[in-house]
Write an enzyme that holds these catalytic residues in place. Structure first.
Site, PDB file in Angstrom:
ATOM      1  N   ARG A 120      47.541  21.108  44.193  1.00 11.71           N
ATOM      2  CA  ARG A 120      46.776  21.745  45.281  1.00 11.71           C
ATOM      3  C   ARG A 120      47.586  22.778  46.054  1.00 11.71           C
ATOM      4  NH1 ARG A 120      44.685  16.362  46.226  1.00 11.71           N
ATOM      5  NH2 ARG A 120      42.768  16.180  45.017  1.00 11.71           N
ATOM      6  N   LYS A 142      46.894  37.946  46.625  1.00 11.14           N
ATOM      7  CA  LYS A 142      45.790  37.842  45.660  1.00 11.14           C
ATOM      8  C   LYS A 142      46.365  37.371  44.331  1.00 11.14           C
ATOM      9  CE  LYS A 142      42.305  41.235  46.956  1.00 11.14           C
ATOM     10  NZ  LYS A 142      41.655  42.497  46.540  1.00 11.14           N
ATOM     11  N   GLU A 184      49.202  53.559  41.680  1.00 10.56           N
ATOM     12  CA  GLU A 184      48.917  52.798  42.911  1.00 10.56           C
ATOM     13  C   GLU A 184      49.547  53.485  44.128  1.00 10.56           C
ATOM     14  OE1 GLU A 184      46.868  50.192  43.107  1.00 10.56           O
ATOM     15  OE2 GLU A 184      46.825  49.318  41.097  1.00 10.56           O
ATOM     16  N   LYS A 220      50.634  48.093  53.149  1.00 11.09           N
ATOM     17  CA  LYS A 220      49.900  46.898  52.718  1.00 11.09           C
ATOM     18  C   LYS A 220      49.912  45.853  53.828  1.00 11.09           C
ATOM     19  CE  LYS A 220      48.320  44.258  48.997  1.00 11.09           C
ATOM     20  NZ  LYS A 220      48.215  44.045  47.572  1.00 11.09           N
ATOM     21  N   GLU A 230      40.013  39.824  52.762  1.00 11.28           N
ATOM     22  CA  GLU A 230      39.160  40.918  52.300  1.00 11.28           C
ATOM     23  C   GLU A 230      37.699  40.771  52.732  1.00 11.28           C
ATOM     24  OE1 GLU A 230      40.164  42.753  48.445  1.00 11.28           O
ATOM     25  OE2 GLU A 230      38.025  42.837  48.080  1.00 11.28           O
ATOM     26  N   ARG A 234      40.409  45.432  54.038  1.00  2.51           N
ATOM     27  CA  ARG A 234      41.249  45.324  52.830  1.00  2.51           C
ATOM     28  C   ARG A 234      40.597  45.982  51.611  1.00  2.51           C
ATOM     29  NH1 ARG A 234      44.912  40.153  50.851  1.00  2.51           N
ATOM     30  NH2 ARG A 234      45.654  41.126  48.944  1.00  2.51           N
ATOM     31  N   ASN A 238      40.912  48.985  47.250  1.00  2.00           N
ATOM     32  CA  ASN A 238      40.235  49.021  45.949  1.00  2.00           C
ATOM     33  C   ASN A 238      39.871  50.436  45.518  1.00  2.00           C
ATOM     34  OD1 ASN A 238      40.338  46.230  45.766  1.00  2.00           O
ATOM     35  ND2 ASN A 238      38.419  45.975  46.898  1.00  2.00           N
ATOM     36  N   HIS A 241      39.481  51.261  41.929  1.00  2.00           N
ATOM     37  CA  HIS A 241      39.625  50.034  41.143  1.00  2.00           C
ATOM     38  C   HIS A 241      38.330  49.534  40.505  1.00  2.00           C
ATOM     39  CE1 HIS A 241      43.662  49.971  42.628  1.00  2.00           C
ATOM     40  NE2 HIS A 241      43.919  48.807  42.054  1.00  2.00           N
ATOM     41  N   HIS A 245      38.637  48.965  36.780  1.00  2.00           N
ATOM     42  CA  HIS A 245      38.480  47.671  36.084  1.00  2.00           C
ATOM     43  C   HIS A 245      37.459  47.786  34.956  1.00  2.00           C
ATOM     44  CE1 HIS A 245      40.101  45.176  39.741  1.00  2.00           C
ATOM     45  NE2 HIS A 245      41.051  45.742  39.042  1.00  2.00           N
ATOM     46  N   HIS A 257      46.325  49.144  33.375  1.00  2.00           N
ATOM     47  CA  HIS A 257      45.739  49.065  34.719  1.00  2.00           C
ATOM     48  C   HIS A 257      45.972  50.367  35.490  1.00  2.00           C
ATOM     49  CE1 HIS A 257      44.346  47.151  38.412  1.00  2.00           C
ATOM     50  NE2 HIS A 257      45.400  47.659  39.020  1.00  2.00           N
TER      51      HIS A 257
END
Ligand code: NAD
Ligand code: GLY
Length: 350
Positions: A120, A142, A184, A220, A230, A234, A238, A241, A245, A257
């Protein structure tokens, strides 16, 4: 060495400097009293850097073992997630111990997700070895693996306890992988840092590494410390992105990527210019910065294919999707776009 504090619910330091891989054991002592650790890495990075990391850990009294995956996006999958969990359990890693991600974004995402699920949740340290991982994926918590249907569809928010970024590791990066990271960096420039954008547009591959990594990590922090999970702000990260993606997926992950994000940023910027959200000269600056570092700007897929792939994006909701649009270099806005509008918008950009 530059230290950037990430002000999320459980704050942590990002340490940026040269030769830090040999200091990881000593630096880890700042965040844990336990002396057991699992290093998750890939075959390429592990072969180059695991011996030094393991030596550093052992010199600080750590008993560590490694779990190595094959390099590449195809490894960010459920089979490796389960295999990693089993390996940790077989080795008897306990709740007080630490998982270290040594590698690029693939290793970081998989190791982070594993750390969030094992018992956990156990402590997690990132040692990013690609520019992309240093400026983006190692910071902000993330984690994810890909599912057959799409990218990053299973994951969690699990913040690292420490990020140790040794910029000397970039020296062994193949040129294409370094370029992927610059994609990026251009993203950060367009969404909120004109000076950084100009630095990359001017210097290309000869950029100032410590300046660039520190600027991106500070940006960031400014974003994730205000919106860790997010729910709004945030989403600005993206930029490029959603289409990116889709391109990655449609290419069967043969387009990297970074290249896919470059295509995504160019696609969205073309659409923004054609619909009057940004000027033609802003579009030109973005396209020429992307081209100057040798990344692609043309979308190799049809609008209908991109649209269909976007439908499996995790950011899709009942109303549609939030799109990040450039207004000028250094300023992007979030726009909620219903799906029928998205189709027309994509048509303008593809
Ligand atoms: P990667 O991890 O696949 O690394 C690229 C290649 O470079 C691999 O073959 C790797 O073995 C090799 N490599 C890594 N470091 C090296 C070094 N120092 N020397 C020589 N070779 C080295 O790719 P990436 O571009 O680092 O990361 C891409 C992944 O990151 C994608 O899965 C993407 O979804 C994810 N990502 C996550 C976030 C996040 O916030 N979690 C953000 C951006 C991207
Ligand atoms: N890489 C996007 C984010 O961390 O939100």
């Amino acid at each position: 060495m530059t230290t950037v504090k990430i002000g999320v619910s459980k704050s942590y330091d990002v340490l940026i400097g040269s030769g830090l891989i040999d200091e990881v054991g000593r630096l880890m002592s700042r965040v844990t009293a336990s002396r057991r650790a699992a290093v998750i890495t890939d075959d390429i990075v592990g072969a180059i850097y695991a011996p030094r990391l393991l030596t550093s850990l052992s010199e600080s009294g750590f008993d560590a073992f490694t779990f190595t995956i094959k390099n590449g996006e195809g490894s960010k999958n459920a089979a490796n997630f389960t295999a990693a969990l089993n390996r940790l359990a077989e080795k008897g890693l306990t709740r007080g111990d630490t998982i270290i991600a040594l590698g690029g974004g693939v290793v970081g995402d998989l190791a982070g997700f594993t750390a969030s699920a094992y018992l956990r949740g156990v402590r997690f340290v990132q040692v990013p070895t690609t520019l992309l991982a240093a400026v983006d994926s190692s910071v902000g918590g993330k984690t994810a693996i890909n599912l057959d249907v799409g990218k990053n569809l299973a994951g969690s928010f699990h913040q690292p306890a420490l990020v140790v970024c040794d910029m000397e590791t970039f020296k062994t990066l193949p040129e294409q992988i370094l370029r992927d990271g610059l994609s990026e960096v251009i993203k950060y420039g367009v969404i909120g840092n004109e000076k950084l954008f100009e630095h990359i547009a001017e210097k290309g591959g000869g950029f100032d590494r410590e300046y660039v990594v520190s600027e991106c990590v500070k940006m960031k922090d400014g974003i994730v410390s205000r919106d860790e999970f997010e729910t709004g702000l945030r989403r600005i990260l993206n930029f490029g992105h959603t289409v990116g993606h889709a391109v990655e997926k449609l290419s069967g992950f043969t387009v990297s990527h970074g290249s896919a994000v470059a295509i995504g940023m160019a696609t969205v910027s073309r659409a923004a210019a054609r619909t009057g959200i940004c000027s033609e000269s802003c579009l030109k600056q973005i396209i020429s910065a992307i081209k100057s570092i040798g990344l692609p700007t043309d979308n190799p897929f049809k609008t209908a294919e991109i649209y269909k792939a976007v439908m499996s994006d995790k950011k899709i909701s009942d109303f549609g999707i939030t799109v990040v649009l450039p207004e000028r270099i250094g300023k992007c806005v979030l726009k909620e776009m219903p799906l029928d509008e998205l189709k027309v918008f994509l048509e303008a950009g593809v």
